[in-house]
Design a protein around this motif. Structure first.
Motif, mmCIF file in Angstrom:
data_model
loop_
_atom_site.group_PDB
_atom_site.id
_atom_site.type_symbol
_atom_site.label_atom_id
_atom_site.label_comp_id
_atom_site.label_asym_id
_atom_site.label_seq_id
_atom_site.Cartn_x
_atom_site.Cartn_y
_atom_site.Cartn_z
ATOM 1 N N LEU A 179 -4.686 10.021 -1.614
ATOM 2 C CA LEU A 179 -5.074 8.843 -2.371
ATOM 3 C C LEU A 179 -4.452 7.634 -1.673
ATOM 4 C CD1 LEU A 179 -6.590 7.828 -4.902
ATOM 5 C CD2 LEU A 179 -4.369 7.791 -6.067
ATOM 6 N N MET A 198 -3.805 3.899 -1.618
ATOM 7 C CA MET A 198 -3.747 2.852 -2.628
ATOM 8 C C MET A 198 -3.367 1.538 -1.962
ATOM 9 S SD MET A 198 -1.895 4.889 -5.758
ATOM 10 C CE MET A 198 -0.307 4.949 -4.935
ATOM 11 N N ARG A 213 0.218 5.763 0.362
ATOM 12 C CA ARG A 213 -0.706 6.876 0.528
ATOM 13 C C ARG A 213 -0.081 8.117 -0.085
ATOM 14 N NH1 ARG A 213 -2.259 10.405 5.801
ATOM 15 N NH2 ARG A 213 -4.468 10.784 5.395
ATOM 16 N N SER A 261 0.834 -1.198 0.000
ATOM 17 C CA SER A 261 0.000 0.000 0.000
ATOM 18 C C SER A 261 0.869 1.248 0.000
ATOM 19 C CB SER A 261 -0.913 0.027 1.232
ATOM 20 O OG SER A 261 -1.788 -1.074 1.261
ATOM 21 N N ASP A 279 -0.037 -0.713 -11.853
ATOM 22 C CA ASP A 279 -0.300 0.594 -11.232
ATOM 23 C C ASP A 279 0.917 1.508 -11.308
ATOM 24 O OD1 ASP A 279 -2.133 -1.172 -8.726
ATOM 25 O OD2 ASP A 279 -2.980 0.047 -10.357
ATOM 26 N N VAL A 326 -9.773 0.959 -10.304
ATOM 27 C CA VAL A 326 -9.271 1.142 -8.947
ATOM 28 C C VAL A 326 -10.341 0.959 -7.874
ATOM 29 C CG1 VAL A 326 -7.489 2.715 -9.730
ATOM 30 C CG2 VAL A 326 -9.652 3.647 -8.846
ATOM 31 N N TYR A 336 -14.455 7.263 -9.081
ATOM 32 C CA TYR A 336 -13.322 6.389 -9.308
ATOM 33 C C TYR A 336 -13.354 5.793 -10.704
ATOM 34 C CZ TYR A 336 -12.750 6.462 -4.228
ATOM 35 O OH TYR A 336 -12.562 6.854 -2.933
ATOM 36 N N PHE A 396 -8.459 1.704 -4.195
ATOM 37 C CA PHE A 396 -8.004 3.056 -3.903
ATOM 38 C C PHE A 396 -9.130 3.847 -3.241
ATOM 39 C CE2 PHE A 396 -4.792 3.393 -7.681
ATOM 40 C CZ PHE A 396 -4.169 2.236 -7.248
#
Length: 123
Positions: A81, A83, A19, A17, A90, A64, A60, A68
């Motif tokens: 965001l 993720m 951010r 992940s 990606d 995603v 969105y 997301f």
């Protein structure tokens, strides 16, 4: 004039992940919509997500949804965001954008753009 500065990108492994943050500055910053877009090498820029600044409605891209999440902190003039479950596809430069007027979130037009932050996902 409005400046948008992204941060939070980096190199991660598949499934990880990240951010991303987009901090806005400018005396007259009062956007209608904030959006995230991405551009992979050799590909056109594509819409990722958007949020209406005051109401908080979110939009969105299909690819995603569920992975997301876009959010904003009005007091900090920042949009995020989150993720999750990142995949190699990606990998791209992620840029945020701000629109002063009501726009179709995926199409804009957006008035201000950041420089972007690189996200690289290894397999």
């Amino acid at each position: 004039q409005v400046q948008l500065v992204e941060s939070g990108g980096g190199l991660v492994q598949a499934g990880d992940s990240l951010r991303l943050s987009c901090a806005a500055s400018g005396r007259t910053f009062s956007p209608y919509t904030m959006g995230w877009f991405r551009q992979a090498p050799g590909k056109e820029r594509e819409f990722v997500a958007a949020i209406s600044w005051y109401v908080g409605s979110t939009y969105y891209a299909d690819f995603v949804k569920g992975r997301f999440t876009i959010s904003r902190d009005n007091a900090k003039n920042t949009v995020y965001l989150q993720m999750n479950s990142l995949a190699p596809e990606d990998t791209a430069v992620y840029s945020c954008a701000a629109a002063r007027l009501g726009v179709v979130p995926a199409r804009g037009p957006y008035d201000y753009w950041g420089q972007g932050t690189q996200v690289t996902v290894s397999s």
